[in-house]
Each structure stands twice: as structure tokens, then as C-alpha cells.
Design a protein around this motif. Structure first.
Motif: not given
Length: 71
Positions: A7-34
């Protein structure tokens, strides 16, 4: 009766928001964790550049059915 195997879900703006600010915040967490030694904005910019280049080789815009198989 067969059951679905995928089962595939389209999460790029369809089911969830997908704004650049959210990506940057997520990438920040990845950078810190890794412990990458860069911030989320730098990683997001690098990912964006590579993703655009990937799409250029992934999709034949003149004839999408002739695009290479997705991997």
C-alpha cells in the motif's frame, strides 16, 4: 481472494504538509543525531541539488512512458 502486498501513500502535499521549513527542521534533527557537522539547511540545499539532477536522469519529460524504470 488475494490480499494486497503493498500500500503506497502520497505524502507530498496530499496527505501531509510538505513545506521547506519542515524539511529543514527534519534535516536539522538528522544532522544532529548523525553528527554530520552541518546544519539542516546545508543538507537540505545539497539534497535539493542532487534530487533535481536525479530527476533529470529519471524522467524523460518528452516521453514519460520511455523513462527508465524507477529504482
Amino acid at each position: 481472494m488475494s490480499r494486497p502486498k503493498l500500500i503506497a501513500f502520497d505524502c507530498f502535499g496530499t496527505l501531509v504538509t510538505n513545506e521547506n521549513d519542515e524539511w529543514v527542521a527534519t534535516f536539522d534533527l538528522i544532522c544532529q543525531d548523525q553528527g554530520f557537522g552541518v546544519d539542516g539547511l546545508a543538507l537540505h540545499r545539497e539534497w535539493g541539488t542532487r534530487e533535481v539532477n536525479f530527476r533529470k536522469t529519471r524522467t524523460n519529460m518528452a516521453s514519460p512512458p520511455d523513462s527508465p524504470p524507477f529504482r
